[in-house]
Motif scaffolding. Sequence first.
Motif, PDB file in Angstrom:
ATOM      1  N   TYR A   1      -0.526  38.023  -5.654  1.00 49.98           N
ATOM      2  CA  TYR A   1      -0.709  37.686  -4.156  1.00 49.98           C
ATOM      3  C   TYR A   1      -1.060  36.579  -3.648  1.00 49.98           C
ATOM      4  O   TYR A   1      -2.111  36.547  -2.686  1.00 49.98           O
ATOM      5  CB  TYR A   1      -1.430  38.910  -3.510  1.00 49.98           C
TER       6      TYR A   1
ATOM      7  N   LEU B   1     -14.003  30.370 -15.651  1.00 47.42           N
ATOM      8  CA  LEU B   1     -13.649  30.214 -16.850  1.00 47.42           C
ATOM      9  C   LEU B   1     -13.334  28.799 -17.383  1.00 47.42           C
ATOM     10  O   LEU B   1     -13.588  28.150 -18.328  1.00 47.42           O
ATOM     11  CB  LEU B   1     -12.581  31.253 -17.634  1.00 47.42           C
TER      12      LEU B   1
ATOM     13  N   GLU C   1     -22.027  40.133  -4.597  1.00 47.87           N
ATOM     14  CA  GLU C   1     -21.544  39.731  -3.320  1.00 47.87           C
ATOM     15  C   GLU C   1     -21.724  40.987  -2.270  1.00 47.87           C
ATOM     16  O   GLU C   1     -22.062  40.844  -1.144  1.00 47.87           O
ATOM     17  CB  GLU C   1     -20.293  39.317  -3.316  1.00 47.87           C
TER      18      GLU C   1
ATOM     19  N   ALA D   1     -12.934  45.616   0.507  1.00 46.51           N
ATOM     20  CA  ALA D   1     -12.068  44.854  -0.426  1.00 46.51           C
ATOM     21  C   ALA D   1     -12.422  44.398  -1.759  1.00 46.51           C
ATOM     22  O   ALA D   1     -12.028  44.717  -3.002  1.00 46.51           O
ATOM     23  CB  ALA D   1     -10.903  43.730   0.175  1.00 46.51           C
ATOM     24  N   LYS D   2     -13.809  43.855  -1.643  1.00 44.01           N
ATOM     25  CA  LYS D   2     -14.166  43.432  -2.916  1.00 44.01           C
ATOM     26  C   LYS D   2     -14.824  44.458  -3.662  1.00 44.01           C
ATOM     27  O   LYS D   2     -14.571  44.454  -4.973  1.00 44.01           O
ATOM     28  CB  LYS D   2     -15.535  42.389  -2.501  1.00 44.01           C
TER      29      LYS D   2
ATOM     30  N   TRP E   1     -12.231  47.821 -10.075  1.00 42.38           N
ATOM     31  CA  TRP E   1     -10.830  47.790 -10.866  1.00 42.38           C
ATOM     32  C   TRP E   1     -11.115  46.882 -12.109  1.00 42.38           C
ATOM     33  O   TRP E   1     -10.801  47.274 -13.177  1.00 42.38           O
ATOM     34  CB  TRP E   1      -9.922  46.912 -10.032  1.00 42.38           C
ATOM     35  N   HIS E   2     -11.985  45.651 -11.789  1.00 40.13           N
ATOM     36  CA  HIS E   2     -12.251  44.856 -13.054  1.00 40.13           C
ATOM     37  C   HIS E   2     -13.369  45.649 -13.904  1.00 40.13           C
ATOM     38  O   HIS E   2     -13.445  45.404 -15.035  1.00 40.13           O
ATOM     39  CB  HIS E   2     -12.890  43.495 -12.460  1.00 40.13           C
TER      40      HIS E   2
ATOM     41  N   MET F   1     -12.067  45.926  -5.645  1.00 37.47           N
ATOM     42  CA  MET F   1     -11.624  44.847  -6.781  1.00 37.47           C
ATOM     43  C   MET F   1     -12.843  44.930  -8.263  1.00 37.47           C
ATOM     44  O   MET F   1     -12.675  44.920  -9.184  1.00 37.47           O
ATOM     45  CB  MET F   1     -11.473  43.397  -6.392  1.00 37.47           C
TER      46      MET F   1
ATOM     47  N   ASP G   1     -20.148  40.103 -10.445  1.00 34.29           N
ATOM     48  CA  ASP G   1     -20.412  39.060  -9.269  1.00 34.29           C
ATOM     49  C   ASP G   1     -19.892  39.647  -7.968  1.00 34.29           C
ATOM     50  O   ASP G   1     -20.424  39.289  -7.111  1.00 34.29           O
ATOM     51  CB  ASP G   1     -19.273  37.882  -9.430  1.00 34.29           C
ATOM     52  N   LEU G   2     -18.828  40.419  -7.977  1.00 37.71           N
ATOM     53  CA  LEU G   2     -18.444  41.151  -7.068  1.00 37.71           C
ATOM     54  C   LEU G   2     -19.436  42.303  -6.321  1.00 37.71           C
ATOM     55  O   LEU G   2     -19.675  42.084  -5.255  1.00 37.71           O
ATOM     56  CB  LEU G   2     -16.905  41.753  -7.253  1.00 37.71           C
TER      57      LEU G   2
ATOM     58  N   GLU H   1     -15.682  40.830 -21.409  1.00 35.45           N
ATOM     59  CA  GLU H   1     -16.684  40.033 -20.691  1.00 35.45           C
ATOM     60  C   GLU H   1     -16.168  39.415 -19.310  1.00 35.45           C
ATOM     61  O   GLU H   1     -16.936  39.538 -18.468  1.00 35.45           O
ATOM     62  CB  GLU H   1     -17.020  39.027 -21.817  1.00 35.45           C
ATOM     63  N   SER H   2     -15.122  38.976 -19.521  1.00 35.77           N
ATOM     64  CA  SER H   2     -14.460  38.185 -18.436  1.00 35.77           C
ATOM     65  C   SER H   2     -14.445  39.444 -17.203  1.00 35.77           C
ATOM     66  O   SER H   2     -14.644  39.148 -16.074  1.00 35.77           O
ATOM     67  CB  SER H   2     -13.246  37.462 -18.774  1.00 35.77           C
ATOM     68  N   TYR H   3     -13.868  40.515 -17.505  1.00 34.30           N
ATOM     69  CA  TYR H   3     -13.613  41.349 -16.526  1.00 34.30           C
ATOM     70  C   TYR H   3     -15.083  41.957 -16.167  1.00 34.30           C
ATOM     71  O   TYR H   3     -15.468  42.168 -14.951  1.00 34.30           O
ATOM     72  CB  TYR H   3     -12.780  42.715 -17.031  1.00 34.30           C
TER      73      TYR H   3
ATOM     74  N   GLU I   1     -17.773  40.282 -16.117  1.00 32.65           N
ATOM     75  CA  GLU I   1     -18.529  39.457 -15.273  1.00 32.65           C
ATOM     76  C   GLU I   1     -18.108  39.500 -14.023  1.00 32.65           C
ATOM     77  O   GLU I   1     -18.935  39.132 -12.845  1.00 32.65           O
ATOM     78  CB  GLU I   1     -18.387  38.041 -15.982  1.00 32.65           C
ATOM     79  N   LYS I   2     -16.896  39.458 -13.665  1.00 36.92           N
ATOM     80  CA  LYS I   2     -16.289  39.229 -12.379  1.00 36.92           C
ATOM     81  C   LYS I   2     -16.798  40.597 -11.605  1.00 36.92           C
ATOM     82  O   LYS I   2     -16.968  40.299 -10.225  1.00 36.92           O
ATOM     83  CB  LYS I   2     -14.686  39.124 -12.371  1.00 36.92           C
TER      84      LYS I   2
ATOM     85  N   HIS J   1      -6.108  35.754 -16.601  1.00 34.64           N
ATOM     86  CA  HIS J   1      -6.587  35.865 -14.913  1.00 34.64           C
ATOM     87  C   HIS J   1      -5.872  35.106 -14.154  1.00 34.64           C
ATOM     88  O   HIS J   1      -5.512  35.489 -13.007  1.00 34.64           O
ATOM     89  CB  HIS J   1      -7.859  35.765 -14.859  1.00 34.64           C
TER      90      HIS J   1
ATOM     91  N   PHE K   1      -1.778  46.302  -4.025  1.00 32.38           N
ATOM     92  CA  PHE K   1      -3.084  46.019  -3.335  1.00 32.38           C
ATOM     93  C   PHE K   1      -2.965  45.467  -1.979  1.00 32.38           C
ATOM     94  O   PHE K   1      -2.131  44.854  -1.662  1.00 32.38           O
ATOM     95  CB  PHE K   1      -3.917  45.009  -4.058  1.00 32.38           C
TER      96      PHE K   1
ATOM     97  N   ASN L   1      -5.408  37.260  -0.883  1.00 33.36           N
ATOM     98  CA  ASN L   1      -5.977  38.499  -0.630  1.00 33.36           C
ATOM     99  C   ASN L   1      -7.129  38.801  -1.818  1.00 33.36           C
ATOM    100  O   ASN L   1      -7.239  37.797  -2.754  1.00 33.36           O
ATOM    101  CB  ASN L   1      -4.990  39.852  -0.394  1.00 33.36           C
ATOM    102  N   ALA L   2      -7.812  39.813  -1.627  1.00 32.89           N
ATOM    103  CA  ALA L   2      -9.142  39.971  -2.507  1.00 32.89           C
ATOM    104  C   ALA L   2      -8.596  40.272  -3.827  1.00 32.89           C
ATOM    105  O   ALA L   2      -9.449  39.972  -4.756  1.00 32.89           O
ATOM    106  CB  ALA L   2      -9.662  41.044  -1.908  1.00 32.89           C
ATOM    107  N   PHE L   3      -7.331  40.653  -4.163  1.00 28.22           N
ATOM    108  CA  PHE L   3      -6.993  41.155  -5.511  1.00 28.22           C
ATOM    109  C   PHE L   3      -6.774  39.686  -6.113  1.00 28.22           C
ATOM    110  O   PHE L   3      -7.218  39.363  -7.184  1.00 28.22           O
ATOM    111  CB  PHE L   3      -5.717  41.808  -5.330  1.00 28.22           C
TER     112      PHE L   3
ATOM    113  N   SER M   1      -9.850  37.427  -6.625  1.00 28.37           N
ATOM    114  CA  SER M   1     -10.791  37.867  -7.800  1.00 28.37           C
ATOM    115  C   SER M   1     -10.475  37.531  -9.223  1.00 28.37           C
ATOM    116  O   SER M   1     -11.262  36.960  -9.759  1.00 28.37           O
ATOM    117  CB  SER M   1     -11.175  39.318  -7.834  1.00 28.37           C
TER     118      SER M   1
ATOM    119  N   LYS N   1     -12.292  34.131 -11.277  1.00 26.83           N
ATOM    120  CA  LYS N   1     -12.584  34.291 -12.571  1.00 26.83           C
ATOM    121  C   LYS N   1     -12.129  33.179 -13.509  1.00 26.83           C
ATOM    122  O   LYS N   1     -12.667  32.812 -14.387  1.00 26.83           O
ATOM    123  CB  LYS N   1     -12.319  35.718 -13.177  1.00 26.83           C
TER     124      LYS N   1
END
Lengths: 375, 375
Positions: free
Chosen positions: A270, A239, B242, B255-256, B262-263, B259, B238-239, B230-232, B234-235, A263, B31, A226-228, A231, A235
């Motif tokens: 899920y 990386l 999208e 859904a995206k 969240w990130h 997330m 990206d989302l 940075e990793s969170y 960047e994600k 990550h 989620f 799923n989307a969780f 994502s 990532k």
Amino acid sequence: MEIRKDTAIKKKSINQVPGYRNFPMVPRVVFGRGSFDQLSEILMPNRKHSDAPFIFLVDDVFEGTALIKRIPLIFNDQLIFISADEEPKTEQVDYLVKRIRTDFNELPSGIVGIGGGTLLDLSKAVSIMLTNRGSAADYQGWDLVHKKSIYHVGIPTISGTGAEVSRTTVLLGPKMKLGINSDHTTFSQVVLDPDLTKGVEKTQWFYTGMDCFIHCIESLSGTYLNAFSESYGEKALDLCKEVYLGELSPEVSRAKLMMASWHGGMSIAYSQVGVAHALSYGLSYLLGVKHGIGNCLVFQHLEEFYPEGVALFKLMKDKHQIQLPTNICANLNDSDFDTMINVAMGMEPLWENALGLNWKKVITPEKLKSIYKKI
Amino acid sequence: MEIRKDTAIKKKSINQVPGYRNFPMVPRVVFGRGSFDQLSEILMPNRKHSDAPFIFLVDDVFEGTALIKRIPLIFNDQLIFISADEEPKTEQVDYLVKRIRTDFNELPSGIVGIGGGTLLDLSKAVSIMLTNRGSAADYQGWDLVHKKSIYHVGIPTISGTGAEVSRTTVLLGPKMKLGINSDHTTFSQVVLDPDLTKGVEKTQWFYTGMDCFIHCIESLSGTYLNAFSESYGEKALDLCKEVYLGELSPEVSRAKLMMASWHGGMSIAYSQVGVAHALSYGLSYLLGVKHGIGNCLVFQHLEEFYPEGVALFKLMKDKHQIQLPTNICANLNDSDFDTMINVAMGMEPLWENALGLNWKKVITPEKLKSIYKKI
């Protein structure tokens, strides 16, 4: 054998709606170069009193190194060196628990695991078994732990397994290799200090990082996603590509691989692994091949299932001049192959995730044998 | 005014090493589409007994909708509708706490916030103030809360603020708008059900999503960043791309974006916002402009600082035919401009993050005035 990564729970809740796992996250995390030196400060408020020690379980490769002097031992804290040459075992957990119970009159303030997947998994298991009766083997499975574990801290010194965030601790028991999958398994605190991974040997760095890469390829192309989890998996994969195909400084590379592992571990909430892990469990079961290298040995021959992932894997392997062992299955007889095939075919959720409900139309014993024969 | 996003702590620890924040994560998250219906099951083990109710604080846009019937009210649970038309206030928190204390003889089992940033922030603050004395205003700042809050659950119905994962609750107090930033602020449980964001009105969807996008642009180009944040970030970025530039189905898009929020919220652990937020606080302080739209109004004129980010922002705005209000500052006098400029210039950590230690060489009152005049 075991299914290392959990799948999303597809049960009916008390409300009769499809259920999603209520995922336990690590409640505290500190990240940064040198953050290991905050450990004293982090542990202090969690010290119950001076007679309730912290027990440090440390990979014995660090014996005699400068890292040991930085461990904040006070009062009657105890440091135990443990070899990570073999997979962690339930009897090892039982021994450690007995030893701690004998040495101290009361429960420790907590357990601190410093090392790779083996040390992290042992630390999780010991923290559970200090409050739960019987043997660790009694709790291998899903959600069998009902008493809260004691406070436990995970400090990874190699990146890739995701053991620092997962809700499982995989142990070799008298009957099977299987995780203690429970909400009490997750660490209370994680310290992510990329500098601790400085001394990791190159092939170990590659195999352990590929544990993360292969898991991401399998889960992202699976049917359970799923989307969780997507994502996090995306990532982690990005990386891994940066680390193994980019031109990063060693410092940046270590930090990014540590986050890839984190990550990648989160993405299991899920999702599920697939073909590589199913076949790798067969290798592990019969020949004791370790998890990281086992995945690599299998994955290189899975173009049919993961064409892009395998192409990327080969690029990474060549770039870092990694020579995988060959002829692993050269001297096996038909009975050996049958054993591995039976183990692999038994991993139903992995096949279902990878290929859908009708996976048996694609996966036959002959097909698996032809893959094993290449290894 | 306030600094919504925390910066990494640069203090000396007791070991005299540079300190990194030991970040509190949400310890439980579920989620999935329809996961809202697991709420009854999630709350049950957290019910202290039948006299200790759950208090549901719910955005009043949901009054009379089908969602309300799905709230698992039992025993003496209470449902309180709250308008999110205005920013949450300390006096509103104090009123709610008093009301709950009057209505019940003992502490509730917990607080459940259902709504956007306003409802989530109110729920966090009420859960803190039920165990801490005085007014919520006494705790605005950093790490002033010492008593554990009661169990509290966050259920976002719009995506972008990151309030569901952050360790702050931003309140308008008698003296200032400032967050209660503390380890006790973070939710005990979050339920991420993308279906709950179905009815969000288009401009609100855009402005709130841009809160996430702009924060990511600012933190990723800032000087405070480390590999974790940075990793969170960047994600999340990206989302956002999208969602706002791709061609996703509404279901996948919801859904995206959930997330992304969240990130984006997680990325604040070790990062800081920048120029857009500094200027936006000025607008907010003088004119009461709300956070999401204020950021957009400012950000469109920041090509000099964030050329790629502003270009992307304009693409997104045009694609979704969003018309930003104009002439917001048309009728302001010099004193008004000075007020806004003073507020903006006071946000030192934001400027330092954006432009480095010598930011005052670039940022002058004249420069800020020229930007405000365009709005």
